[in-house]
Design a protein around this motif. Structure first.
Motif, mmCIF file in Angstrom:
data_model
loop_
_atom_site.group_PDB
_atom_site.id
_atom_site.type_symbol
_atom_site.label_atom_id
_atom_site.label_comp_id
_atom_site.label_asym_id
_atom_site.label_seq_id
_atom_site.Cartn_x
_atom_site.Cartn_y
_atom_site.Cartn_z
ATOM 1 N N SER A 134 -20.989 28.998 33.611
ATOM 2 C CA SER A 134 -20.057 29.299 34.072
ATOM 3 C C SER A 134 -19.041 28.012 35.065
ATOM 4 N N GLY A 138 -16.702 29.442 37.608
ATOM 5 C CA GLY A 138 -17.740 30.455 38.600
ATOM 6 C C GLY A 138 -18.904 30.161 38.720
ATOM 7 N N ASP A 139 -19.825 29.415 38.057
ATOM 8 C CA ASP A 139 -20.841 28.893 38.690
ATOM 9 C C ASP A 139 -20.934 27.787 39.538
ATOM 10 N N SER A 155 -17.517 24.687 40.385
ATOM 11 C CA SER A 155 -16.481 23.947 40.468
ATOM 12 C C SER A 155 -16.693 22.378 40.446
ATOM 13 N N ARG A 160 -12.792 26.301 42.162
ATOM 14 C CA ARG A 160 -11.937 27.938 42.269
ATOM 15 C C ARG A 160 -12.573 28.134 44.129
ATOM 16 N N ASP A 200 -15.057 33.974 45.630
ATOM 17 C CA ASP A 200 -13.753 34.662 43.983
ATOM 18 C C ASP A 200 -15.046 35.453 43.593
ATOM 19 N N SER A 201 -15.278 36.452 43.343
ATOM 20 C CA SER A 201 -15.805 37.199 41.985
ATOM 21 C C SER A 201 -15.675 36.819 40.666
#
Length: 365
Positions: A290, A293-294, A296, A360, A364-365
């Motif tokens: 991601s 998510g995973d 940046s 991000r 952040d989760s």
């Protein structure tokens, strides 16, 4: 033409020649002599010039008729107006990165009453020198050149022999021949651009930032800025850094690189070039990883970064301003002010960051 543009051309001609005939200028610009006299009156009221019978003279410099490198007005082929001067511009690629540089050169040159003739080297060093020689023998008034590689000694040697002003564009002149003090330059500070990217990721909490980039004339400066910023900010120094071979299987190399990043706990990646960054995002998403998510991602160049599958935060070199300042610098060497003598200049401009969706905070989760 808007009065402010016309008045800027009046001042440009005065800077070049030191004097101006209202009648001749009106004929070249296709306006009435009364309009030009009104412009001269307004400029004289502002102290920008001094009125004389039939025209005006510069308040800053003396007329420079007969100076060897001073241009004379000339007509552009097929055009009704007369260009005050002509600049030759050589760039490696008309399609990627350089269109905005060319636009900046053209916009500023035209505002000053000149015209631009373009040559493209296609990253071919022999063709590059051929284009330069053609311009040098064609009677142009100034020359702007982006060399095919970062430090091109043979080309810089050739340019150091030019009788007209020369400005190197988007390249440093650190490898110019010893004593060749005539070359000036305007370029983006790519090292500072890399620092902008890494600092942005560090501000988001990323402590391990990897790098994947194509080998380009820009990449050594990006690598320098990356390494310096990692050291200054105390980030991890074991993050993967990879020069991607664009002539081989880019997708396979990207997958290997991303796997190394995930295994090393690297949470962010700095990617160059912009076109590769778009392909990078596609490959990462296909791996089931991601963004952001995973991982940046921040890209460099900002040509097409906004159109990636995940719109990319990207650093944008000030391409248009590079072209604009390069044209201005060359024009100033042509102008009467050059007789007064001023130091040779090497100007660097700082890139900017466009924040989008690809990076991000790590918490952040």
């Amino acid at each position: 033409m808007h009065p402010s543009q016309r008045q800027e051309r009046i001042l440009a001609e005065l800077r070049v020649h030191g004097s101006l005939s209202a009648t001749d200028f009106a004929a070249r610009e296709g306006v009435s002599a009364m309009t030009v006299r009104r412009d001269l009156g307004e400029l004289a009221d502002r102290g920008a010039l001094r009125r004389v019978h039939g025209g005006a003279v510069s308040v800053e410099t003396y007329p420079t008729a007969g100076v060897p490198h001073r241009p004379a007005p000339r007509s552009a082929p097929g055009e009704p107006t007369t260009a005050l001067f002509t600049l030759g511009l050589v760039v490696p690629d008309p399609g990627y990165y350089f269109p905005k540089v060319v636009a900046g050169v053209a916009e500023r040159t035209e505002a000053l009453g000149g015209r631009v003739v373009l040559g493209v080297s296609q990253y071919d060093r022999a063709l590059e020198r051929q284009q330069i020689k053609r311009f040098m023998s064609s009677g142009i008034d100034g020359l702007l050149v982006t060399t095919t590689v970062a430090d091109a000694l043979p080309t810089l040697e050739l340019l150091s022999e030019a009788t007209m002003p020369v400005v190197i564009v988007e390249r440093a002149v650190t490898e110019a021949p010893t004593g060749a003090s005539t070359l000036e330059s305007v370029r983006s500070d790519h090292s500072a651009g890399a620092a902008v990217a890494i600092r942005h990721l560090a501000d988001l909490g990323h402590r391990s930032v990897g790098v994947a980039m194509f080998d380009t004339p820009t990449s050594p400066q990006l690598r320098t800025g990356y390494e310096r910023t990692v050291r200054q900010l105390g980030l991890r120094t074991d993050a993967p850094v990879e020069i991607i071979d664009e002539t081989a299987s880019v997708g396979a190399a990207t997958r290997r690189f991303v796997t190394r990043c995930l295994d090393a706990g690297t949470t962010a990646v700095f990617v160059h070039s912009d076109h590769y960054a778009v392909e990078f995002v596609k490959t990462v998403l296909e791996m089931g990883v991601s963004i952001p998510g995973d991982l940046s991602v921040v890209a460099y160049d900002d040509e097409v970064a906004a159109f990636a599958a995940v719109p990319l935060t990207a650093v944008a070199p000030p391409k248009h301003d590079v072209g604009r300042f390069a044209a201005t610098m060359c024009f100033e060497r042509l102008s009467a002010a050059a007789e007064l003598g001023f130091a040779r200049r090497h100007m660097t401009l700082t890139p900017t960051l466009s924040v989008r969706e690809s990076a991000r905070p790590v918490f952040d989760s």
